[in-house]
Design an enzyme around this catalytic site. Sequence first.
Site, mmCIF file in Angstrom:
data_model
loop_
_atom_site.group_PDB
_atom_site.id
_atom_site.type_symbol
_atom_site.label_atom_id
_atom_site.label_comp_id
_atom_site.label_asym_id
_atom_site.label_seq_id
_atom_site.Cartn_x
_atom_site.Cartn_y
_atom_site.Cartn_z
ATOM 1 N N CYS A 131 0.830 -1.211 0.000
ATOM 2 C CA CYS A 131 0.000 0.000 0.000
ATOM 3 C C CYS A 131 0.865 1.262 0.000
ATOM 4 C CB CYS A 131 -0.868 0.066 1.235
ATOM 5 S SG CYS A 131 -1.562 -1.484 1.696
ATOM 6 N N GLY A 218 -2.226 -14.485 -11.431
ATOM 7 C CA GLY A 218 -2.626 -15.637 -12.222
ATOM 8 C C GLY A 218 -1.400 -16.330 -12.802
#
Lengths: 305, 243
Positions: A131, A218
Amino acid sequence: MPDTRVSLCGIELPNPVIPASGTFGYGREFAELYDINILGSFSFKGTTLHPRLGNPLPRIAEAPSGMLNAVGLQNPGVDRVIAEELPNIQRIFHRPVMANVSGFSVEEYAETCARLDGCEAVGWLEVNISCPNVHHGGMSFGTDPACAAEVTRAVKAATTKPVIMKLSPNVTDITAIAKACADAGADGLSLINTLLGMRIDLRTRRPVIANTTGGLSGPAVFPVALRMVWQVARAVDIPVIGMGGVSTAEDVIEMMLAGATAVEVGAANLVDPFACKRIVEALPAVMDKYGIHKLSEITGGVHHG
Amino acid sequence: MKQNRYTVTANRALAPNVYRMDLAGDTAPITAPGQFINLALDGLFLRRPISVCDWDEQGLVIIYKVVGKGTARMAELQPGASLDALVGLGNGYDVDACPVHPVLAGGGVGVPPLYGLAKRLLAAGKKPSVALGFNTAREIFYDMQFAALGVPVTVATVDGTAGKKGFVTDLIPEGAYVCACGPEPMLKAVHARASAGQFSFEARMGCGFGACMGCTCQTVTGYKRICKDGPVLEYEEILWSHE
Ligand SMILES: Cc1cc2nc3c(=O)[nH]c(=O)nc-3n(C[C@H](O)[C@H](O)[C@H](O)COP(=O)(O)OP(=O)(O)OC[C@H]3O[C@@H](n4cnc5c(N)ncnc54)[C@H](O)[C@@H]3O)c2cc1C
Ligand SMILES: Cc1cc2nc3c(=O)[nH]c(=O)nc-3n(C[C@H](O)[C@H](O)[C@H](O)COP(=O)(O)O)c2cc1C
Ligand code: FES
């Protein structure tokens, strides 16, 4: 029957398969499909001190063998997670769960972790340092060793639970961040978070994702993730959780050979809600195939030369 | 929600770039019109969400427009092909909540789920009327199928080549109860004209079953996942700020 058990920061798991934060919600949707108690654990959606609305839509884009997301850490805030989600998690899952925590200042990380410290259901805190740091011009905590160490120290001081620092791959040398976290007292590391990416819609010539950029995950990222897990596992002597593109039992074993003690599965859950069940069920046969009797023994077992 | 395999039994063009695909397989997970399926396609990572147009015990019908890679791949599928789909996704339209005379308003590929809805409304003893909007005459599909159900059907085309010249909103009586599906600008215009109803939304989806927060929008009653808490939202809860 091959032995799939592993131990993660002193907590024993029946197997190393852990759904990754942000791809398993708080377990509800999956518990309707299968008994999620077959999992090693699961990491719930990134939690912040205050509720977050997340980013505007679209938040999702297709990528070759993967996807981009820019959900923007939408979550109801730690107090509601504790009041509303954790009791339900305890109903549907009977082992320790991993609490994934995000923040935008060192104090916020520490406070969120302090509030989760008293929760019995939480086994580990997984601290996402991808973040932006609002006090540092928005630069991610996870891209600066000193910032990463500062978060680690603050969180360690706020909790007695094992602290797993979750690293961003969007850095030049991930081992420098890993060492900084380990030296600051982290009990474990998990990696990788998503790789920063982007897509453009040819018809509108605008970014597909409203936030312009999004995180790639992925199968597309698997070799990159594996390489980073291997580098980090050699650089530190605390356990490493490997993730990034894992979608089969073979991938789990490959991650462990690279140095992972346990493995998280992210995007695969979204396109195949039974992905983790399939992986857990396939593990014994795949272990047999490769002559593995005790899964925990293969961590870091890749041969060189 | 269930994960099932389906066999393509028919796949043919209804209008330029618009196809109807018939899939044989388990439809037990489908509990309401307006729900959708999420189709896995070879070589593509994300599934593609498509509304269920109609279903019976043997199988279901979807109608889709070729707009990109996934839908182009769907159009190439031959009868006999096998597809993996998540079925019974989303809330769908609430038939019981509809008054006796709802207006079903569809635009383009928003038309298909209204067919299954019309059938279920009729079965519940209600008397829907149907308003369909297309760009031009040759893009019209399913007007005859609706008419064959015995419901009143009106059509609007943007260029005036068939039916009334204009938009589907021009066919809807002011203050009607409307069940709508179509592109967001159409939904917004219909919402402004209606006084109540149910509106079906689209969003890019990561999972389609509520796990990723990829599709959430703001509503009067809080955050809703279009895939799980929608795609059908009630008239009163819709906020238009999310686009
Ligand atoms: C609940 C729901 C029901 C739908 N029902 C139908 C239907 O009955 N008939 C029909 O023709 N279309 C329908 N759509 C739109 C359909 O999902 C898209 O046209 C399709 O996903 C496009 O895929 P593509 O690979 O051809 O396009 P690409 O542009 O190559 O797709 C790239 C990515 O964007 C996503 N995407 C692109 N357009 C849309 C869109 N409009 N909505 C959601 N995701 C999109 C794709 O799923 C994919 O992940 C529906 C969408 C939703 C959310
Ligand atoms: C939709 C989505 C949401 C995510 N949300 C979070 C999050 O809240 N916190 C976090 O630490 N990681 C989050 N991640 C990152 C994943 O936990 C994981 O690190 C990453 O996706 C790589 O694994 P994968 O390739 O198996 O998906 C998210 C990933 C996705 C796809
Ligand atoms: S698409 Fe994943 S929550 Fe809706």
